[in-house]
Motif scaffolding. Structure first.
Motif, short mmCIF file in Angstrom:
data_model
loop_
_atom_site.label_atom_id
_atom_site.label_comp_id
_atom_site.label_asym_id
_atom_site.label_seq_id
_atom_site.Cartn_x
_atom_site.Cartn_y
_atom_site.Cartn_z
N ARG A 1 0.85 -1.19 0.00
CA ARG A 1 0.00 0.00 0.00
C ARG A 1 0.89 1.25 0.00
NH1 ARG A 1 -2.86 -3.19 3.83
NH2 ARG A 1 -4.92 -3.80 3.09
N SER B 1 2.48 4.86 -2.11
CA SER B 1 2.92 5.39 -3.40
C SER B 1 3.92 4.47 -4.08
CB SER B 1 3.54 6.76 -3.21
OG SER B 1 4.78 6.65 -2.53
N SER C 1 4.77 9.07 -12.23
CA SER C 1 3.82 8.26 -11.44
C SER C 1 4.29 7.98 -10.03
CB SER C 1 3.56 6.92 -12.16
OG SER C 1 3.04 7.13 -13.45
N ARG D 1 1.66 8.24 -7.23
CA ARG D 1 0.40 7.51 -7.38
C ARG D 1 0.39 6.27 -6.49
NH1 ARG D 1 -1.09 6.29 -13.44
NH2 ARG D 1 -2.93 5.46 -12.34
N ASN D 2 -0.80 5.84 -6.11
CA ASN D 2 -0.94 4.60 -5.36
C ASN D 2 -0.53 3.44 -6.26
OD1 ASN D 2 -2.06 2.15 -4.20
ND2 ASN D 2 -3.27 3.47 -2.87
N ARG E 1 -1.02 0.35 -6.22
CA ARG E 1 -2.03 -0.67 -6.52
C ARG E 1 -3.11 -0.18 -7.49
NH1 ARG E 1 -2.99 -3.81 -0.72
NH2 ARG E 1 -0.86 -4.65 -0.55
N HIS E 2 -3.08 1.11 -7.82
CA HIS E 2 -4.05 1.65 -8.76
C HIS E 2 -3.49 1.73 -10.18
CE1 HIS E 2 -6.31 3.82 -5.26
NE2 HIS E 2 -6.43 2.50 -5.22
N SER F 1 -2.02 0.30 -13.88
CA SER F 1 -2.39 -0.79 -14.78
C SER F 1 -1.44 -1.96 -14.57
CB SER F 1 -2.31 -0.32 -16.23
OG SER F 1 -0.96 -0.09 -16.60
N GLN G 1 2.39 -1.79 -13.29
CA GLN G 1 2.83 -2.50 -12.09
C GLN G 1 4.04 -3.38 -12.39
OE1 GLN G 1 -0.31 -4.59 -10.08
NE2 GLN G 1 -1.48 -2.74 -9.66
#
Length: 234
Positions: A80, A82, A117, A120-121, A123-124, A126, A130
């Motif tokens: 969890r 960034s 990025s 950004r989280n 887990r959010h 693509s 990832q």
């Protein structure tokens, strides 16, 4: 050449089931070894053994003690928080001081084209993004040897091309690789050597050009030749 890994006559069992039978492999610095074979042939297990995550029940594994290693899994586990924190934590868990890890994480994101990025989280993102984060996390450890388990499985064509390009960049920078793949085109593009596994045994281990030479492969392994023809093992 410098030997990075030498696996000799290794058996690996999970519970009562033997997954690998008498597997022997040697990897020299600079090689890119592709592991191919049907699902359940033992590719992922062999990767974990070579990386030191699974000990052989029999046989032995010798590794260059000075070589740094990293592994990218088919489905990368992201914490969890960034993207940049995921990278920093990965380095910190590998022994990099926290301040240095925080400084190196943005550089790794630049390396894989995700500089924008970082906050950004994770887990959010693509699936393709990832996987690039996982590659950045591995690259940030500056490995001499990189293991990848189906690194482009379930990715769309543009994401596959991005991940393959990064693998090629790492290889050109001198990183040795062992990767499992079902994509024979990818194997031809990226590997210098190919090992074919069936039911936990290595039945062929050849330089890439010889492996895809049907006449040569048929001399070494009828099973591997049938696999290339699309005949799955029973």
């Amino acid at each position: 050449m410098t030997t990075l890994l030498h696996l000799e006559a290794a058996d690996v069992a999970i519970g009562p089931v033997t997954i690998l039978h008498g597997v022997s492999l040697r990897l020299e610095r600079g090689e890119r070894l592709a592991l191919i074979g049907a699902n359940g042939s033992g590719k992922s297990t062999l990767l974990r053994v070579l990386h030191g995550l699974l000990p052989p029940a029999r046989g032995r594994l010798e590794r260059d003690a000075h070589a740094r290693q990293a592994m990218v899994f088919q489905r990368p586990f992201l914490l969890r928080g960034s993207v940049v924190r995921n990278l920093a934590l990965g380095m910190w868990l590998a022994g990099v001081p926290w301040k240095e890890a925080c400084e190196r994480a943005p550089q790794a994101l630049v390396r894989v084209g995700l500089a924008a990025s970082g906050l950004r989280n994770a887990r959010h993102l693509s699936a393709g993004q990832q996987q690039r984060v996982a590659l950045a996390r591995a690259w940030s450890l500056q490995p001499d040897l990189l293991f990848l388990d189906e690194p482009t499985a379930n990715l769309d064509p543009p994401a596959k091309r991005e991940v393959e390009a990064l693998m090629a960049d790492f290889a050109h920078a001198g990183t040795s690789m062992v990767f499992a793949s079902h994509n024979l085109g990818q194997v031809k593009r990226l590997a210098t050597r190919v090992a074919y596994l069936e039911q936990g045994r290595v039945l062929a281990d050849l330089p890439v050009l010889e492996f895809f030479d049907r006449g040569r492969l048929a001399e070494v392994s009828r099973e591997a030749d049938l696999f290339l023809q699309g005949e799955l093992p029973s």
